[in-house]
Design a protein around this motif. Structure first.
Motif, PDB file in Angstrom:
ATOM      1  N   LYS A  98       7.526  -4.769 -34.402  1.00  0.00           N
ATOM      2  CA  LYS A  98       8.791  -4.848 -33.667  1.00  0.00           C
ATOM      3  C   LYS A  98       9.388  -3.459 -33.452  1.00  0.00           C
ATOM      4  N   VAL A  99       9.369  -2.631 -34.500  1.00  0.00           N
ATOM      5  CA  VAL A  99       9.929  -1.285 -34.399  1.00  0.00           C
ATOM      6  C   VAL A  99       9.200  -0.496 -33.315  1.00  0.00           C
ATOM      7  N   ALA A 100       7.872  -0.525 -33.353  1.00  0.00           N
ATOM      8  CA  ALA A 100       7.094   0.238 -32.370  1.00  0.00           C
ATOM      9  C   ALA A 100       7.302  -0.298 -30.961  1.00  0.00           C
ATOM     10  N   MET A 101       7.379  -1.621 -30.813  1.00  0.00           N
ATOM     11  CA  MET A 101       7.588  -2.197 -29.486  1.00  0.00           C
ATOM     12  C   MET A 101       8.950  -1.811 -28.924  1.00  0.00           C
ATOM     13  N   LEU A 102       9.989  -1.875 -29.752  1.00  0.00           N
ATOM     14  CA  LEU A 102      11.315  -1.468 -29.290  1.00  0.00           C
ATOM     15  C   LEU A 102      11.367   0.025 -28.996  1.00  0.00           C
ATOM     16  N   ASP A 103      10.582   0.802 -29.722  1.00  0.00           N
ATOM     17  CA  ASP A 103      10.496   2.238 -29.447  1.00  0.00           C
ATOM     18  C   ASP A 103       9.923   2.477 -28.055  1.00  0.00           C
ATOM     19  N   PHE A 110      14.779   4.217 -30.295  1.00  0.00           N
ATOM     20  CA  PHE A 110      14.994   3.246 -31.351  1.00  0.00           C
ATOM     21  C   PHE A 110      15.156   3.913 -32.711  1.00  0.00           C
ATOM     22  N   GLU A 111      16.037   3.326 -33.548  1.00  0.00           N
ATOM     23  CA  GLU A 111      16.282   3.777 -34.917  1.00  0.00           C
ATOM     24  C   GLU A 111      15.997   2.618 -35.863  1.00  0.00           C
ATOM     25  N   PHE A 112      15.167   2.858 -36.877  1.00  0.00           N
ATOM     26  CA  PHE A 112      14.770   1.807 -37.798  1.00  0.00           C
ATOM     27  C   PHE A 112      15.618   1.826 -39.058  1.00  0.00           C
ATOM     28  N   GLY A 113      16.610   0.953 -39.098  1.00  0.00           N
ATOM     29  CA  GLY A 113      17.397   0.765 -40.306  1.00  0.00           C
ATOM     30  C   GLY A 113      16.876  -0.439 -41.069  1.00  0.00           C
ATOM     31  N   SER A 114      16.752  -0.289 -42.378  1.00  0.00           N
ATOM     32  CA  SER A 114      16.278  -1.393 -43.212  1.00  0.00           C
ATOM     33  C   SER A 114      17.258  -1.648 -44.337  1.00  0.00           C
ATOM     34  N   GLY A 115      17.102  -2.801 -44.987  1.00  0.00           N
ATOM     35  CA  GLY A 115      17.967  -3.153 -46.096  1.00  0.00           C
ATOM     36  C   GLY A 115      17.447  -4.403 -46.772  1.00  0.00           C
ATOM     37  N   ARG A 116      18.278  -4.995 -47.654  1.00  0.00           N
ATOM     38  CA  ARG A 116      17.781  -6.060 -48.520  1.00  0.00           C
ATOM     39  C   ARG A 116      18.549  -7.368 -48.382  1.00  0.00           C
ATOM     40  N   GLY A 117      19.405  -7.490 -47.364  1.00  0.00           N
ATOM     41  CA  GLY A 117      20.154  -8.726 -47.199  1.00  0.00           C
ATOM     42  C   GLY A 117      21.573  -8.603 -47.721  1.00  0.00           C
ATOM     43  N   ALA A 118      22.421  -9.550 -47.328  1.00  0.00           N
ATOM     44  CA  ALA A 118      23.858  -9.419 -47.536  1.00  0.00           C
ATOM     45  C   ALA A 118      24.329  -9.861 -48.911  1.00  0.00           C
ATOM     46  N   GLY A 119      23.743 -10.864 -49.494  1.00  0.00           N
ATOM     47  CA  GLY A 119      24.241 -11.409 -50.748  1.00  0.00           C
ATOM     48  C   GLY A 119      23.490 -12.676 -51.084  1.00  0.00           C
ATOM     49  N   SER A 120      23.988 -13.407 -52.075  1.00  0.00           N
ATOM     50  CA  SER A 120      23.223 -14.545 -52.601  1.00  0.00           C
ATOM     51  C   SER A 120      23.036 -15.651 -51.569  1.00  0.00           C
ATOM     52  N   ILE A 171      -3.070  -1.628 -36.332  1.00  0.00           N
ATOM     53  CA  ILE A 171      -1.770  -2.237 -36.042  1.00  0.00           C
ATOM     54  C   ILE A 171      -1.225  -1.648 -34.750  1.00  0.00           C
ATOM     55  N   PHE A 172      -0.887  -2.525 -33.824  1.00  0.00           N
ATOM     56  CA  PHE A 172      -0.420  -2.108 -32.499  1.00  0.00           C
ATOM     57  C   PHE A 172       0.911  -2.789 -32.178  1.00  0.00           C
ATOM     58  N   PRO A 173       1.722  -2.116 -31.281  1.00  0.00           N
ATOM     59  CA  PRO A 173       1.473  -0.783 -30.735  1.00  0.00           C
ATOM     60  C   PRO A 173       1.855   0.301 -31.738  1.00  0.00           C
ATOM     61  N   LYS A 174       1.386   1.500 -31.474  1.00  0.00           N
ATOM     62  CA  LYS A 174       1.874   2.660 -32.187  1.00  0.00           C
ATOM     63  C   LYS A 174       3.210   3.074 -31.563  1.00  0.00           C
ATOM     64  N   PRO A 175       4.059   3.786 -32.297  1.00  0.00           N
ATOM     65  CA  PRO A 175       5.338   4.211 -31.712  1.00  0.00           C
ATOM     66  C   PRO A 175       5.140   5.065 -30.463  1.00  0.00           C
ATOM     67  N   TYR A 176       6.208   5.164 -29.689  1.00  0.00           N
ATOM     68  CA  TYR A 176       6.185   5.899 -28.427  1.00  0.00           C
ATOM     69  C   TYR A 176       6.247   7.403 -28.703  1.00  0.00           C
ATOM     70  N   GLY A 177       5.320   8.170 -28.151  1.00  0.00           N
ATOM     71  CA  GLY A 177       5.382   9.623 -28.267  1.00  0.00           C
ATOM     72  C   GLY A 177       5.043  10.107 -29.664  1.00  0.00           C
ATOM     73  N   ALA A 178       5.586  11.257 -29.992  1.00  0.00           N
ATOM     74  CA  ALA A 178       5.254  11.904 -31.250  1.00  0.00           C
ATOM     75  C   ALA A 178       5.981  11.246 -32.425  1.00  0.00           C
ATOM     76  N   SER A 179       5.318  11.251 -33.574  1.00  0.00           N
ATOM     77  CA  SER A 179       5.892  10.810 -34.831  1.00  0.00           C
ATOM     78  C   SER A 179       6.314   9.336 -34.770  1.00  0.00           C
ATOM     79  N   HIS A 180       7.456   8.996 -35.371  1.00  0.00           N
ATOM     80  CA  HIS A 180       7.924   7.614 -35.423  1.00  0.00           C
ATOM     81  C   HIS A 180       9.448   7.614 -35.423  1.00  0.00           C
ATOM     82  N   PRO A 181      10.085   6.453 -35.206  1.00  0.00           N
ATOM     83  CA  PRO A 181      11.555   6.428 -35.201  1.00  0.00           C
ATOM     84  C   PRO A 181      12.154   6.868 -36.528  1.00  0.00           C
ATOM     85  N   GLY A 182      13.390   7.352 -36.457  1.00  0.00           N
ATOM     86  CA  GLY A 182      14.113   7.700 -37.670  1.00  0.00           C
ATOM     87  C   GLY A 182      14.244   6.488 -38.575  1.00  0.00           C
ATOM     88  N   MET A 183      14.129   6.719 -39.882  1.00  0.00           N
ATOM     89  CA  MET A 183      14.197   5.648 -40.867  1.00  0.00           C
ATOM     90  C   MET A 183      15.510   5.770 -41.653  1.00  0.00           C
TER      91      MET A 183
END
Length: 377
Positions: A98-103, A110-120, A171-183
């Motif tokens: 998903k990250v690479a496709m949106l990139d 695209f900016e890839f923010g991750s986390g662990r969920g809101a609460g119980s 694993i496809f696609p690879k990100p767009y252009g050089a490197s990868h989105p900010g994490m």
């Protein structure tokens, strides 16, 4: 300091009581806010991923939402605030895809923010039976460093972990252009900021606190990231902080809008669902809510630097306080029960009178980091 907005699909009951299509209207209005922010010089738009959080956030499929905005905008960077990469919620390979496709669809915005969920309430929907919400940290820690490998290696060598596994695969696609989105990592506590810095991750600071209470946290992050051991292709030395924001032609109009925005309901819902946050003194337990915020309370919140509110000159000075504190990005949580026309007014006024006086750099901070990493290969 750069500027962003944050949307989450807030659909309060009082809105649904008078509008049978309130959910649809809220989601479509939030696409308009991002499009206006793009036109007004904001550099980032963050879209939440939450599940089961009635009223608080109906924006669950943020990858679909951001895919639409990739076509509807031109310059603004679009971020997942967050994508949840825990295997019981979203398989990590699907997140990488998903990250690479949106990139690609955004052509590198695209900016890839991750986390662990809101609460119980959210976590137990996917992992019923766990008794310690910190269990999600173990899954996230096992997973996060695998994403750059999936993006940058021609063939991912596979993974065999405690919580998920995958045989060797391309694993496809690879990100767009050089490197990868900010994490980025959605952090709420000082220890989370420090952990993100150690891994070379930017921080999404979604917890709303006083500027003065955040200064030392930001300083610690900036110190720690100097010795980062990045899990990705580059160090994303970046802290985004959030604040409620309302800007109007006059101070009196801004305060009036804020007093009618139902901020008490939003704040009560925040602690209903984010039950891993310490409950502040005096905060009632759901279904009890805080009393309505009067204009006098709004004035106190402004004075205590707990929200940004006022005419353009006042908002400029309030934003400069965050810049002085060391924030790299200030993101406004503005769709909070405010009428659509008032939200759009805030975005336009900030774009006209505030952003040009603080952020004159046409290049995004994360773009510079990414380009430098790509040029070094």
């Amino acid at each position: 300091m750069e500027f962003g907005i944050f949307v989450q699909g807030y659909v309060p009951d009082d809105r649904r009581a008078v509008d049978p299509e309130a959910e649809h209207h809220a989601l479509m209005e939030e696409t308009e806010y991002v499009i206006q922010a793009d036109q007004s010089g904001f550099k980032y738009a963050w879209a939440s991923e939450h599940h089961f959080l009635e009223q608080y956030s109906h924006l669950s499929a943020n990858d679909v939402f951001l895919g639409y905005l990739a076509h509807a905008t031109e310059r603004i960077h679009l971020g997942s605030g967050i994508f949840n990469p825990l295997a019981p919620v979203n398989h990590p390979v699907k997140v990488a895809e998903k990250v690479a496709m949106l990139d690609h669809l955004s052509e590198g915005r695209f900016e890839f923010g991750s986390g662990r969920g809101a609460g119980s309430h959210e976590i137990l929907g996917f992992m019923p039976g766990i008794t310690d919400m910190n269990h999600t940290k173990e899954i996230w820690e096992e997973t996060i460093a695998e994403f750059p490998k999936m993006w940058l290696q021609e063939e991912y060598p596979g993974f065999q972990g405690k919580h998920w596994s995958l045989p060797p695969r391309k694993i496809f696609p690879k990100p767009y252009g050089a490197s990868h989105p900010g994490m980025w990592y959605a952090a709420g506590s000082p220890s989370s900021y420090a952990m993100a810095a150690k891994k070379g991750l930017g921080v999404l600071g979604f917890s709303i606190q006083k500027v003065s209470d955040m200064e030392w946290v930001l300083e610690q992050y900036k110190t720690a990231i100097q010795e980062a051991e990045p899990i990705g292709d580059f160090v994303n030395d970046n802290v985004m902080v959030t604040s409620t924001a309302i800007c109007a032609p006059t101070h009196e109009e801004a305060v009036r809008i804020a007093a009618g925005a139902g901020l008490n309901r939003l704040q009560s819902l925040l602690f209903r669902y984010h039950d891993t946050f310490p409950l502040p003194e005096g905060m009632p337990r759901w279904p009890e809510m805080l009393p309505d915020f009067t204009e006098e309370i709004i004035e106190l919140l402004i004075q205590d630097e707990l929200m940004i509110c006022g005419d353009p000159d006042e908002v400029l000075q309030q934003c400069k306080r965050w810049e002085q504190a060391g924030a790299d990005q200030l993101s406004f949580g503005i769709p909070i029960g405010v009428k659509s026309e008032d939200v759009l007014q805030t975005i336009r006024l900030v774009g006209e009178h505030v952003i040009p006086k603080i952020d004159s750099d046409p290049v995004h901070r994360t773009t510079r980091f990414r380009q430098a990493a790509g040029a070094g290969k």
